[in-house]
Design a protein around this motif. Structure first.
Motif: not given
Length: 476
Positions: A98-104, A147-156
């Motif tokens: 569910q969390v990883a889906a935010e990367e797409l 959402e453009a993950d410019l600051w790595g919020r989604v990656k973290r």
């Protein structure tokens, strides 16, 4: 114009994906603070020693007890605590997906139809009939947002989710190890209790023979009523010891049934026949110090918890920066079904959205400080877990060696007590000693025999505790 917008969208997505950075510290595996060598107690002659080699994954098979091995296998398959831990693991994996889906990008499709009529006094009527009659409205399209993950919020966030999955995995490993150890301990204690019952029954047989002999001597005028009463009391006292052990035996069988997710007394027929206490006489492999952190589930769990806490700092730091969301939709809208799909019925919209935290009243700063504090707590917890593991291993090694020494001493005491009892019985039959001497020697024999049975079981139980401290078994 449409191709220009699409090209711009693709360019924005590409640039934002490549130019993003990741906030917060990167997780580093903590150094292993364990000593370079085991501080184990050296083995003595006749004792099972230890060696630094790979820990037996299926260590319970080393007891050479088929019943024990079968119980451990079944417990790992049926135990409810293990099933609950497996369910929690699946939940954590689902949450990670569910969390990883935010990367797409999120893409939604819609199709709609309505039959409606607008007010004649209203501001607008899309049908052009000024609200004088009803009309059909057909619509549909695709919407996209990312959402453009410019600051790595989604990656973290994904990193935290991965660490949470690892925590759930290690929790299951810890439960599995606990179930294995508990099954082995209950089984060994059951066999010890059954051996204790056998010792009491043997002494009860001896006491009854003494009572018969005393009654015969009373008839011959050699013994007194006092000695007959003492002999009868000895029989009753020994017999009274049977009930608590029989109760404990039944409770242990039920405890094993519960570990195997079976109803009470389900294993009664299988385990009621007495058997020897499982023993292990070979040299015990205790592994290498550097491997303890990889074997103990609690250390692995503490490391995963520290990982999650470290990655959460990056999420808190990223919240200080703007969030850029790209969204768009492409669709159609027509009053007639025949016009659906025509070039004139098309509609589209595309554009970025920016959210900037301007004033939060210290909420973001507090959230960051909270995550930093949690990371510090997790780091201290990791060090404490490793130190506790080292203490548990050292204590288990000492207990294993000490239990062997106690067992050997009690074995010698029982042999001396047995010879003393044979001698005092002969002397009593000859009338050279009174029955008080017989009672004293028999009570000493009974006490040492019971202690020997308990000590023999304690050797095996301490070995099970050692393997549990070493973290061996869940790997299988």
């Amino acid at each position: 114009m449409n191709s220009t917008c699409m090209a711009s969208a693709v360019a924005c997505f590409s640039v934002l994906s490549l130019s993003g950075c990741v906030m917060g510290p990167d997780f580093q595996v903590p150094d292993n603070p364990l000593a370079s060598r085991w501080a184990s107690t050296p083995s003595e002659a006749g004792h099972s020693g230890t060696r630094e080699s790979a820990v037996d994954v299926r260590w319970w098979d080393s007891f050479a007890d088929a019943q024990l091995s079968a119980l451990v296998r079944e417990a790992q398959t049926r135990n409810f605590d293990l099933q609950l831990a497996a369910s929690r693991l699946e939940q954590s994996r689902a949450m990670r997906r569910q969390v990883a889906a935010e990367e797409l990008p999120a893409v939604d499709g819609s199709v709609g139809y309505s039959r409606s009529r607008n007010s004649q006094r209203g501001l607008n009527d899309p049908s052009g009939n000024s609200g004088k009659q009803a009309f059909n409205l057909w619509s549909g399209g695709l919407g996209i947002s990312w959402e453009a993950d410019l600051w790595g919020r989604v990656k973290r966030s994904v990193e935290v989710a991965d660490a949470s999955v690892h925590m759930a995995e290690e929790d299951r490993h810890a439960v599995q190890l606990l179930v294995i150890v508990q099954t082995a301990q209950d089984y060994i204690e059951l066999r010890s209790t059954q051996q204790g019952l056998a010792v009491i029954e043997q002494n009860l047989h001896i006491a009854r023979r003494s009572l018969e002999l005393t009654r015969l001597q009373l008839e011959e005028g050699v013994a007194t009523d006092l000695e007959v009463s003492e002999a009868a009391a000895q029989v009753a006292e020994i017999q009274a010891r049977l009930a608590p052990l029989q109760q404990h035996s039944a409770q242990l069988i039920n405890a094993l049934s519960l570990l195997l997710a079976r109803e009470p007394r389900a294993l009664q027929q299988q385990l009621s026949a007495p058997a020897a206490v499982p023993a292990y006489t070979a040299t015990v492999p205790i592994g290498l110090p550097s491997e303890l952190a990889q074997r103990r589930p609690d250390i692995r769990l503490a490391q995963a918890r520290l990982h999650a806490a470290t990655a959460s700092i990056g999420i808190a730091e990223a919240d200080f920066y703007p969030r850029i969301t790209l969204s768009g939709n492409l669709g159609f809208q027509a009053l007639q079904l025949s016009d659906v799909g025509s070039w004139g019925s098309r509609s589209f919209a595309f554009g970025p959205g920016v959210s900037v935290p301007l004033f939060e009243g210290g909420r973001l700063q507090g959230a960051l400080q909270l995550q930093e504090g949690r990371q510090q707590e997790a780091g201290i917890g990791y060090q404490k877990t490793v130190l506790r593991a080292w203490h548990e291993v050292d204590d288990a090694l000492v207990a294993y060696q000490a239990s062997q020494r106690r067992r050997d001493s009690l074995q010698q005491a029982v042999e001396h007590n047995q010879r003393a009892l044979d001698s005092v019985h002969q002397q009593y039959a000859q009338g050279t000693v009174d029955f008080l001497n017989v009672l004293t020697v028999q009570n000493a024999l009974l006490a040492n025999q019971a202690a020997l049975v308990d000590s023999t079981a304690q050797v095996s139980l301490s070995l099970v505790g050692l393997y549990g401290a070493l973290g061996g078994g869940w790997q299988g």
